[in-house]
Design a protein around this motif. Structure first.
Motif, PDB file in Angstrom:
ATOM      1  N   HIS B 263       0.854  -1.194   0.000  1.00 29.62           N
ATOM      2  CA  HIS B 263       0.000   0.000   0.000  1.00 29.62           C
ATOM      3  C   HIS B 263       0.882   1.233   0.000  1.00 29.62           C
ATOM      4  CE1 HIS B 263      -2.937  -2.941   1.313  1.00 29.62           C
ATOM      5  NE2 HIS B 263      -3.863  -2.089   0.950  1.00 29.62           N
ATOM      6  N   GLY B 265      -0.124   4.777   0.742  1.00 31.04           N
ATOM      7  CA  GLY B 265      -1.377   5.370   1.191  1.00 31.04           C
ATOM      8  C   GLY B 265      -2.433   4.283   1.070  1.00 31.04           C
ATOM      9  N   GLN B 511       1.470  14.584   8.467  1.00 32.12           N
ATOM     10  CA  GLN B 511       1.503  13.208   8.947  1.00 32.12           C
ATOM     11  C   GLN B 511       1.282  12.234   7.794  1.00 32.12           C
ATOM     12  OE1 GLN B 511       2.404  12.185  12.061  1.00 32.12           O
ATOM     13  NE2 GLN B 511       2.426  10.181  11.056  1.00 32.12           N
ATOM     14  N   ASP B 515       3.716   9.249   6.644  1.00 32.29           N
ATOM     15  CA  ASP B 515       3.271   7.858   6.507  1.00 32.29           C
ATOM     16  C   ASP B 515       3.599   7.340   5.115  1.00 32.29           C
ATOM     17  OD1 ASP B 515       2.383   7.782   9.064  1.00 32.29           O
ATOM     18  OD2 ASP B 515       0.246   7.944   8.582  1.00 32.29           O
ATOM     19  N   TYR B 518       7.168   6.431   4.748  1.00 32.61           N
ATOM     20  CA  TYR B 518       7.470   5.116   5.304  1.00 32.61           C
ATOM     21  C   TYR B 518       6.932   3.995   4.417  1.00 32.61           C
ATOM     22  CZ  TYR B 518       9.501   7.072   9.523  1.00 32.61           C
ATOM     23  OH  TYR B 518      10.319   7.717  10.399  1.00 32.61           O
ATOM     24  N   ASP B 519       5.820   4.250   3.766  1.00 31.94           N
ATOM     25  CA  ASP B 519       5.303   3.254   2.820  1.00 31.94           C
ATOM     26  C   ASP B 519       6.300   3.024   1.688  1.00 31.94           C
ATOM     27  OD1 ASP B 519       3.048   3.057   4.304  1.00 31.94           O
ATOM     28  OD2 ASP B 519       1.709   4.069   2.890  1.00 31.94           O
ATOM     29  N   VAL B 521       9.537   3.594   1.843  1.00 37.04           N
ATOM     30  CA  VAL B 521      10.729   2.943   2.407  1.00 37.04           C
ATOM     31  C   VAL B 521      10.502   1.433   2.469  1.00 37.04           C
ATOM     32  CG1 VAL B 521      12.099   2.642   4.523  1.00 37.04           C
ATOM     33  CG2 VAL B 521      11.488   4.938   3.737  1.00 37.04           C
ATOM     34  N   ARG B 522       9.311   1.057   2.891  1.00 39.86           N
ATOM     35  CA  ARG B 522       8.951  -0.354   3.044  1.00 39.86           C
ATOM     36  C   ARG B 522       9.056  -1.097   1.701  1.00 39.86           C
ATOM     37  NH1 ARG B 522       3.037  -0.652   5.249  1.00 39.86           N
ATOM     38  NH2 ARG B 522       2.609   0.159   3.193  1.00 39.86           N
ATOM     39  N   ALA B 525      12.657  -1.312   0.577  1.00 36.15           N
ATOM     40  CA  ALA B 525      13.397  -2.342   1.316  1.00 36.15           C
ATOM     41  C   ALA B 525      13.175  -3.702   0.665  1.00 36.15           C
ATOM     42  CB  ALA B 525      12.944  -2.378   2.771  1.00 36.15           C
TER      43      ALA B 525
END
Lengths: 379, 550
Positions: B263, B265, B511, B515, B518-519, B521-522, B525
């Motif tokens: 995901h 968002g 915010q 978020d 970080y999505d 980044v995930r 990775a």
């Protein structure tokens, strides 16, 4: 052998009871509440109701008791009979769910262990004791934690681990008067090796559930933290092998852990393999702000994830060289494969991945495995 | 055979005036005519079996003689021997059978059933490895495995409402089944063109042949799709002995390990084989999020209905996901149904690709869109997009500080930097994330984007004509600032999906941006993409509040 075993109704306890009985041992199983023992494959273990004196090879005799009480809540007669007759005590009973205060764990994990030590050491003769601890008595230690290590001035953030550390301290102190003690430390115990089957949805399970269902989508964590998953049958198998050769290992400590830990990044990647799952985002721990969570998410976070949060930062590896030399270890199955099997099983029985079928009540009681134990035997 | 052996030998003699086989080779006559089929228009096929592997071309040599087309092929004895020995060893192993290629079977059958013309000892030494009777039984089993798989797939397609496709696979399945029966009766010729003749020659029941013809050519239009399938399955059972129930419940969805869902968002992105990125939206996205693996298809459909309500063509969506190789089907949870016209979708092209929350949806496009940007560049560009936006916010902060303190040269420098960042944002949005240093970013922008539709609005001109003026007072600073803000708004219109707020003016929006970071980044990775993560992480770690509000 006649074996007195505490915590028989837990996941590891049930498997151990079964395997010991299969091998012809007589198991006197201390049970707190449950009336029956059900294995991970949903098969029941038949228990006898008869005096200990009349036990025969392969019998499993249930003894109702409570290890938090003096003499384990057993009658004087049975207590003495155990002291007189058993060849080995296996002490497994513990409170393992996370997120409670110290007071919750102490009566069972610490006092309970003290009571078991009294049982082993206060009779006419000293009884050999196989004590099951946890590899995570390592606390917040980083790097390699060896089987020979114990007190390394580790710091604890999890009350469960602290209680197990205290309990292991008692056991080690008891070595002075009873040298017939062996300590086994498993890592995070999950379902069976071949198919991930379980009937105890504790430890990592509630977390997987809230992650998969998208109930918690952000948490403080790093991508390179390590989680060590070990199948329940590997643990029970080691216990049985050690139990049968106790005298060779008196005074020693072993780790039953996976050769290959998974990283939190592996966890993220594997969850992404299932379209219906959500993958949590790991927020830099210094940056994580709980106020950024929606009300409902925050509740799940606090209830389910928070107690385990330090596991998403820790980098500890456990060596198992000593155990490998001591027993015949089954072939290691790497953590990633185990995790996939665990998830496949959870998905199959509807523990995860079917939000439409999971009620709010189910979520409230994350460790409630009753619903999933209704599945027919053999499935 | 329509020609006499003598005539064939004459044709060979002529052929040998044109072709010189290596010493020790043997020659056989094979193919339709050797098989007893064929007609005056059929090719004459000679196979030269060489003793050693001579690395001859695969394509046949073609000679025209006496109104005939003569094809000459080469094959090494060692290759034939190895293949036949492997077959003899694994003739009862279904897994091996399933993997045997039609081409291999075809070549072996033609050889084994050929007429030997020269060097009989060599040819016989190969033919004796596997008798034609054994080969025929093996062929029958091979066809059976193929028939079953095709028909199981047809059951899945029919049950899921892809009745047109199902019919094609039913026909494919019953002809394989008929071939299995024929091979059982000594007719092991592999190619399907003579199937009806083979059945007749194998003395198949006339009624059965009639039924087969009716179904194969779909000539009974009165049959419903279900009846058609049921009759085909009955016929296949007659031919192969294998009963396949017309039961969608037998079909299950199998997970494909190299397909992952992410995901950004709320937007669902699927990565296939760590290479392709797809955006899933609409009903397809909903179905995707509610797929259950290793569960009977009927239960899956019930579950989808229960969780997201009635969806039009839900079955067809599931078939599409299988054809796009995002899931597999299995029969009874065991073996994968390894057939199906696997296809791909053309990548979505023609406009910018990336916004903060992933691939930009083409509103007129399909529920599944394939990004032309490969996944590593996709994630790198995405995270850069967010990262540069944060830098833009910091630059504003600098600007306001300088404005307050009447540091005009700093104001000017900051605004000029800002416009350079806009260039980077636009390039990122096209999956062209540039690596610093970026001294000629304007030139890159012109080179890559000048002919792109989205820039018809003169945005490009505005950026390119942005020549910093010398700021001497607050009025001039504010004037230039207003100009930059207008450009920023236009840039953010391009790099923002509708769902995402167009600015970072509130804590909530900020915010959301974090978020999203970080999505990204995930996802990065997972694919190990290079991304400015250390810098980005630093900024993310310090950037809880919007910097210029600070």
């Amino acid at each position: 052998m006649k074996i007195f075993l505490t915590g028989a109704s837990g996941g590891v306890g049930t498997e151990t009871t079964f395997e010991l009985s299969q091998k012809g041992h007589e198991v006197f199983a201390l049970i707190h509440r449950k009336k029956e023992l059900i294995r991970y494959n949903r098969k029941k273990i038949i228990m006898e109701e008869k005096p200990l004196k009349e036990s025969k090879p392969s019998d499993v005799i249930a003894l109702k008791g409570d290890i938090s009480k003096k003499k384990l809540g057993l009658s004087d007669e049975i207590y003495t009979e155990i002291q007189d007759s058993v060849d080995l005590i296996i002490h497994l009973a513990a409170r393992v769910e996370f997120g409670r205060e110290d007071e919750y764990y102490t009566p069972v994990n610490v006092d309970g262990t003290r009571h078991v030590l009294e049982l082993a050491n206060s009779g006419k003769r000293k009884i050999p004791l196989l004590y099951v601890s946890t590899a995570y008595i390592s606390g917040e230690t980083t790097g390699l934690f060896k089987e020979s290590q114990f007190d390394v001035n580790q710091h604890f953030t999890v009350s469960y681990e602290k209680s197990k550390f205290k309990a292991e301290t008692l056991v080690r102190e008891a070595l002075d008067i009873n040298n017939q003690i062996v300590i086994l430390r498993p890592s995070i115990v999950v379902g069976a090796a071949k198919n991930g089957a379980t009937r105890a949805f504790k430890t990592i399970y509630p977390i997987l559930r809230v992650f998969c269902g998208g109930m918690v989508r952000s948490l403080p964590g790093e991508y390179n933290a390590l989680l060590n998953l070990i199948p329940v049958d590997y643990v029970s198998n080691s216990i049985v092998q050690l139990a049968e050769n106790m005298s060779k290992f008196y005074g020693r400590t072993f780790h039953i852990v996976n050769d290959k830990s998974i990283t939190t990044r592996d966890l993220s990647n594997i969850l992404a393999e299932y379209p219906s799952f959500y993958v949590p985002r790991y927020i830099s721990p210094v940056k994580f702000n709980i106020d950024s969570l929606e009300k409902q998410e925050r509740r799940y976070y606090e209830l389910v994830v928070y107690p385990y949060i330090s596991y998403f930062k820790r980098r500890v590896e456990f060596s198992n060289e000593e155990l490998k030399k001591a027993i015949d270890m089954p072939k290691n199955i790497d953590g990633i494969t185990i995790l996939r099997r665990v998830l496949n099983y959870c998905l199959k029985i509807g523990y995860v991945g079917r939000p439409a079928e999971i009620t709010l009540d189910d979520y409230r009681d994350m460790a409630n495995d009753e619903k999933f134990n209704k599945i027919k035997e053999g499935e | 055979m329509i020609y006499s052996e003598e005539y064939i030998k004459k044709l060979l003699d002529h052929t040998l005036t044109r072709v010189t086989p290596p010493a020790g080779a043997g020659i056989v006559f094979e193919g339709s005519i050797a098989e007893g089929f064929g007609n005056a228009g059929s090719d004459i096929d000679f196979l030269i079996v060489t003793e050693k592997d001579e690395n001859r071309p695969v394509l046949p040599l073609i000679i025209f003689h006496d109104g005939k087309r003569i094809e000459v092929r080469y094959r090494a004895a060692t290759v034939l021997k190895d293949q036949l020995q492997a077959l003899a060893k694994h003739k009862n192993n279904k897994k091996v059978l399933k993997k045997l290629l039609e081409d291999t079977m075809n070549r072996l059958q033609r050889f084994l059933h050929s007429l030997t013309l020269t060097n009989e000892p060599l040819i016989n030494s190969i033919k004796n490895i596997l008798s034609y009777e054994d080969f025929s039984i093996l062929t029958s089993n091979w066809f059976k495995v193929r028939a079953v798989e095709r028909l199981e797939y047809a059951v899945a397609l029919n049950g899921l409402g892809e009745t047109g496709s199902a019919k094609n696979w039913i026909q494919a399945g019953i002809i394989e089944a008929a071939k299995s029966w024929a091979a059982q009766h000594g007719e092991a010729y592999i190619s399907k063109k003579w199937t009806f003749h083979q059945l007749e020659r194998g003395n198949a029941d006339k009624d059965i042949i009639k039924k087969f013809k009716t179904l194969y050519f779909d000539s009974d239009k009165s049959l419903s799709n279900d009846d058609y399938l049921t009759k085909a399955l009955e016929l296949a059972e007659y031919f192969t002995g294998e009963k396949i129930p017309n039961n969608l419940g037998k079909v299950r969805i199998k997970r494909k390990i190299n397909v992952t869902t992410w995901h950004l968002g709320e937007n669902i992105h699927v990565i296939r084989d760590k290479k392709d990125v797809m955006l899933m939206s609409g009903d397809t996205g909903k179905v995707w999020k509610n797929l259950l693996f290793e569960t009977s298809m009927t239960e899956v459909l019930d579950y989808i209905k229960k969780s997201i309500g009635e969806i039009k063509d839900v079955g067809k969506i599931i078939v599409k996901l299988q054809k796009l190789q995002l899931i597999d089907f299995s029969w009874g949870g065991k073996k994968k149904i390894a057939v199906g016209n696997l296809f791909d979708i053309p990548p979505t092209v023609g406009f910018s690709q990336l916004a903060f929350d992933g691939m930009i949806k083409d509103e007129n496009g399909d529920d599944i869109q394939l990004s032309p940007v490969p996944v590593k560049k996709f994630t790198y560009s995405g995270i850069s997009l967010i990262f540069i936006n944060i830098v833009v916010e910091n630059t504003w902060e600098d600007f306001y500080g300088a404005l307050k303190n009447e540091q005009w040269s700093v104001c000017e420098h900051r605004l000029r930097e800002m416009v350079r960042h806009f260039c980077m944002l636009l390039l990122c949005s096209f999956g062209l994330a540039p690596d610093p240093p970026l001294e000629d970013i304007y030139e890159d922008l012109i080179y890559y984007l000048k002919n792109t539709k989205k820039f018809e609005n003169d945005l490009m001109n505005e950026i390119l004509s942005f020549e910093p003026v010398i700021i001497r007072n607050a009025d001039e600073a504010n004037e230039l600032k207003d100009k930059v803000e207008v450009i920023l708004k236009k840039v953010r219109n391009i790099i923002t999906n509708d769902l995402f707020p167009n600015c970072f003016d509130s804590e909530d929006d900020w915010q959301k941006a974090l978020d999203l970071a970080y999505d990204w980044v995930r996802m990065s990775a997972y694919v190990d993409s290079k991304f400015p993560v250390e810098e980005a992480r630093d900024l993310l770690a310090t950037g809880g509040g919007q910097p210029h509000l600070g």
